[in-house]
Design an enzyme around this catalytic site. Structure first.
Site, PDB file in Angstrom:
ATOM      1  N   HIS A  27      -2.736  -6.233  -3.523  1.00  0.00           N
ATOM      2  CA  HIS A  27      -2.643  -4.992  -4.310  1.00  0.00           C
ATOM      3  C   HIS A  27      -1.369  -4.918  -5.154  1.00  0.00           C
ATOM      4  CE1 HIS A  27      -6.182  -3.109  -2.630  1.00  0.00           C
ATOM      5  NE2 HIS A  27      -5.767  -3.388  -1.400  1.00  0.00           N
ATOM      6  N   ASN A  32       0.825  -1.213   0.000  1.00  0.00           N
ATOM      7  CA  ASN A  32       0.000   0.000   0.000  1.00  0.00           C
ATOM      8  C   ASN A  32       0.859   1.264   0.000  1.00  0.00           C
ATOM      9  OD1 ASN A  32      -1.740  -1.938   2.251  1.00  0.00           O
ATOM     10  ND2 ASN A  32      -2.735  -1.266   0.381  1.00  0.00           N
TER      11      ASN A  32
HETATM   12 FE   FE2 Z   1      -3.803  -6.303   1.348  1.00  0.00          FE
END
Ligand code: FE2
Length: 258
Positions: A68, A40
């Protein structure tokens, strides 16, 4: 050997806190290897080579990922050039990057869960297969960044790997749990390490936007929050010869900015 695992670093505030705190924690706690979840780190979603290098320079020996991993499209092309970055092991066969790395004689693996998450290969079987493939070539000290949502799936992995991994360290929820312990056969386990991100937030994001999403059901783009930053990590003390953990303790700080 002492391994520090730093929870999900959220956006610019998270990176600033890492730069400010990690070097001092490394020396102050006698850390031999620092692992950090960077999925992130780029604007709150995904990672880029530039940011991975920034985190590496700040003291992260290995940067791990999660669901992600491909949010920043350029990272698909960049990841193969980053030998200190791992992505989840149990992604479909043939995708870029690697699911494990050996750094300072420590096997570092990244895996993602399947409960309340996008489909992925069986993480339990993927790790079993990796250990079988590496055989006696696997270092004794083995650390898993276990990136998953459901607490039951996360704790179950700890028991599945008890005595076979030195540490199973949870990431992804951004909420630190109070259950860090060493299992009977010597595997350190924590359900979730937490995050390095703005404290006054919803999982690092601007709370007004997230509350509005919940109360109206209307789409709004997430924005990383601001203000003081929580720094959540765990320190694992390991016996190098056997690979078993002696202790795991939370190392949590608040960074008010510089
Ligand atoms: Fe995650």
């Amino acid at each position: 050997m002492r391994v520090l695992f730093v929870g999900d670093v959220v956006g610019r505030p998270g990176r600033s806190a890492v730069r400010a705190l990690l070097p001092g924690l490394r020396s102050g706690l006698g850390v031999d290897l620092a692992i950090l979840n960077g999925e992130n780190a780029a604007g709150g979603a995904g990672l880029t080579a530039e940011i991975a290098h920034e985190l590496h320079a700040a003291g992260a020996d290995v940067v791990t990922n999660g669901n992600h991993v491909w949010d920043q499209r350029q990272f698909v092309k960049e990841i193969d050039g980053l030998d200190f970055c791992v992505r989840p092991l149990n992604l479909p066969r043939g995708v870029p990057g690697r699911g494990w790395v050996i750094a300072r004689d420590v096997l570092v693996v990244n895996a993602i869960g399947r409960t309340f998450m996008a489909p992925a290969d069986d993480p339990f079987r993927a790790i079993d297969a990796l250990l079988e493939e590496l055989g006696t070539a696997a270092p004794r000290v083995r650390v898993l960044d276990w990136h998953a949502e459901a607490t039951s799936e996360k704790v179950a992995m700890g028991w599945h790997l008890d005595g076979r991994f030195s540490a199973v360290l949870g990431s992804h929820t951004h909420v630190a749990t109070a259950d860090a312990r060493v299992l009977p056969r010597g595997t350190a386990l924590v359900t979730d390490t937490g995050m390095v991100g703005p404290r006054d937030s919803v999982l690092g994001m601007d709370p007004s936007i997230i509350v509005e999403r919940f109360t109206t059901g209307m789409p709004r783009r997430f924005e990383v929050a601001s203000g003081p930053v929580v720094f959540n990590s765990v320190l694992v003390d390991l016996d190098d010869a056997t690979g078993t953990a002696r202790s795991i303790e939370r190392v949590d700080r608040l960074w008010e900015g510089g």
